[in-house]
Design a protein around this motif. Structure first.
Motif, PDB file in Angstrom:
ATOM      1  N   ALA A 168      21.744  58.698  24.198  1.00 14.02           N
ATOM      2  CA  ALA A 168      20.652  59.555  23.739  1.00 14.02           C
ATOM      3  C   ALA A 168      19.439  59.437  24.661  1.00 14.02           C
ATOM      4  O   ALA A 168      18.786  60.441  24.975  1.00 14.02           O
ATOM      5  N   ALA A 169      19.142  58.220  25.108  1.00 14.10           N
ATOM      6  CA  ALA A 169      18.001  58.010  26.005  1.00 14.10           C
ATOM      7  C   ALA A 169      18.216  58.704  27.345  1.00 14.10           C
ATOM      8  O   ALA A 169      17.281  59.294  27.905  1.00 14.10           O
ATOM      9  N   LEU A 170      19.431  58.651  27.871  1.00 13.02           N
ATOM     10  CA  LEU A 170      19.720  59.366  29.115  1.00 13.02           C
ATOM     11  C   LEU A 170      19.520  60.869  28.934  1.00 13.02           C
ATOM     12  O   LEU A 170      19.048  61.561  29.841  1.00 13.02           O
ATOM     13  N   GLY A 171      19.883  61.376  27.749  1.00  8.97           N
ATOM     14  CA  GLY A 171      19.648  62.782  27.469  1.00  8.97           C
ATOM     15  C   GLY A 171      18.161  63.113  27.446  1.00  8.97           C
ATOM     16  O   GLY A 171      17.742  64.144  27.988  1.00  8.97           O
ATOM     17  N   ILE A 172      17.358  62.239  26.838  1.00  5.92           N
ATOM     18  CA  ILE A 172      15.911  62.460  26.785  1.00  5.92           C
ATOM     19  C   ILE A 172      15.322  62.495  28.195  1.00  5.92           C
ATOM     20  O   ILE A 172      14.472  63.338  28.509  1.00  5.92           O
ATOM     21  N   ILE A 173      15.783  61.586  29.057  1.00  8.24           N
ATOM     22  CA  ILE A 173      15.281  61.549  30.430  1.00  8.24           C
ATOM     23  C   ILE A 173      15.618  62.847  31.150  1.00  8.24           C
ATOM     24  O   ILE A 173      14.805  63.403  31.894  1.00  8.24           O
ATOM     25  N   HIS A 174      16.821  63.371  30.916  1.00 11.12           N
ATOM     26  CA  HIS A 174      17.213  64.660  31.501  1.00 11.12           C
ATOM     27  C   HIS A 174      16.281  65.766  31.054  1.00 11.12           C
ATOM     28  O   HIS A 174      15.836  66.595  31.853  1.00 11.12           O
ATOM     29  N   VAL A 175      16.007  65.802  29.749  1.00 12.11           N
ATOM     30  CA  VAL A 175      15.163  66.868  29.195  1.00 12.11           C
ATOM     31  C   VAL A 175      13.762  66.785  29.782  1.00 12.11           C
ATOM     32  O   VAL A 175      13.165  67.808  30.154  1.00 12.11           O
ATOM     33  N   ILE A 176      13.209  65.588  29.865  1.00 14.89           N
ATOM     34  CA  ILE A 176      11.842  65.421  30.365  1.00 14.89           C
ATOM     35  C   ILE A 176      11.759  65.756  31.849  1.00 14.89           C
ATOM     36  O   ILE A 176      10.847  66.469  32.296  1.00 14.89           O
TER      37      ILE A 176
END
Length: 298
Positions: free
Chosen positions: A49-57
């Motif tokens: 989930a954190a890797l996904g957040i980094i992608h989005v940001i």
């Protein structure tokens, strides 16, 4: 005969007490293993989930799960946003146990598709093992990690295509992680000076020593995973080793350069691999794979 009866009853009572004590210890061990396996699954899900957040940001393929996309790609930032949102949703579904087995399977398929469609073609065009081919082994291992997590949840149908895929990757998981670890060990030796200079924080003394020491531990862990009699110990020790890289290497590097998304990714990639290695410990994996009571949220 009458004199022996009390002794027989006392012996039987002592045997019964020993059996009860042994059952209690086993139950406590299984409970501890189950809780540890659940914690490892939560760590893995949180990392995805954190890797996904980094992608989005970031709006860019900064997680290394997906190679950096060409500048000419139409709608380039939006592809990164969509990929990040997908990882975030799948990680959250595993984290909150909402169709967790399906979410973990889809996570494995997403990573596997990235390896086949993106990483592998780049590697076939490159002769640079350290830069390209190691990423193939790395993300194949991460895909296997997702399938191992999926295998730790009770299946809805044992004969579905997803169950067969999960079974194949779960059996191959320790081989894939071992291949990645042995490849990383080769890189540590081949590019020792660069790794000591760039990856190991300046406050750590004897950086060349620790570079070669890391190569040795990676080799030991990779070989240990392949030997049945040492696989459990190797899985646990590998998990501890990778986890310790977070406070010793990744977090200090991130504090020194908080604007670098790649450094943040390093933390969560290490946490995901640490959870994966722990779940490969055979007793933990077997216990985590025991079907739990029916839960409508699963």
């Amino acid at each position: 005969v009458l004199a022996e009866c009390p002794r027989d009853r006392a012996a039987r009572r002592q045997i019964w007490m020993h059996e009860r004590a042994a059952d209690t210890v086993c139950a406590m061990m299984l409970t501890t293993i189950e809780r540890s396996a659940r914690a490892a699954r939560l760590v893995f899900a949180g990392a995805i989930a954190a890797l996904g957040i980094i992608h989005v940001i970031a709006g860019e393929a900064v997680t290394r799960l997906f190679p950096v996309w060409p500048i000419s790609l139409p709608g380039r930032p939006w592809w990164a946003h969509v990929a990040g949102a997908l990882l975030l949703v799948l990680g959250a579904m595993i984290l909150f146990r909402r169709s967790a087995r399906t979410a973990a399977t889809l996570t494995g398929l997403v990573i596997l598709a990235s390896v086949i469609c993106l990483h592998l073609p780049r590697s076939l065009r490159s002769d640079n093992f350290g830069d390209e081919w190691l990423n193939v082994f790395k993300w194949l291992a991460m895909a296997a990690a997702a399938f191992v997590v999926a295998d730790s949840f009770p299946p809805a149908h044992n004969r579905s295509w997803s169950a067969a895929l999960i079974a194949v990757f779960s059996k191959a998981a320790r081989w894939l992680l071992a291949a990645f670890m042995l490849g990383a060990a080769v890189i540590h030796v081949r590019f020792a000076s660069a790794i000591a200079t760039y990856y190991i924080p300046a406050w750590i003394p004897w950086r060349m020593f620790w570079t070669y020491f890391s190569a040795a531990t990676l080799t030991a862990g990779g070989v240990g995973l392949l030997i049945p009699t040492t696989a459990r110990l190797a899985g646990v020790l590998t998990s501890v080793m990778i986890f310790l890289w977070c406070p010793l290497v990744h977090i200090p590097r991130t504090i020194a350069d908080p604007g670098n998304a790649g450094e943040w990714c390093g933390i969560f990639e290490a946490l995901a691999f640490a959870a994966f290695a722990f779940l490969l410990a055979p007793c933990a994996q077997r216990r985590a794979s025991v079907p739990a009571p029916n839960n409508p949220r699963e």
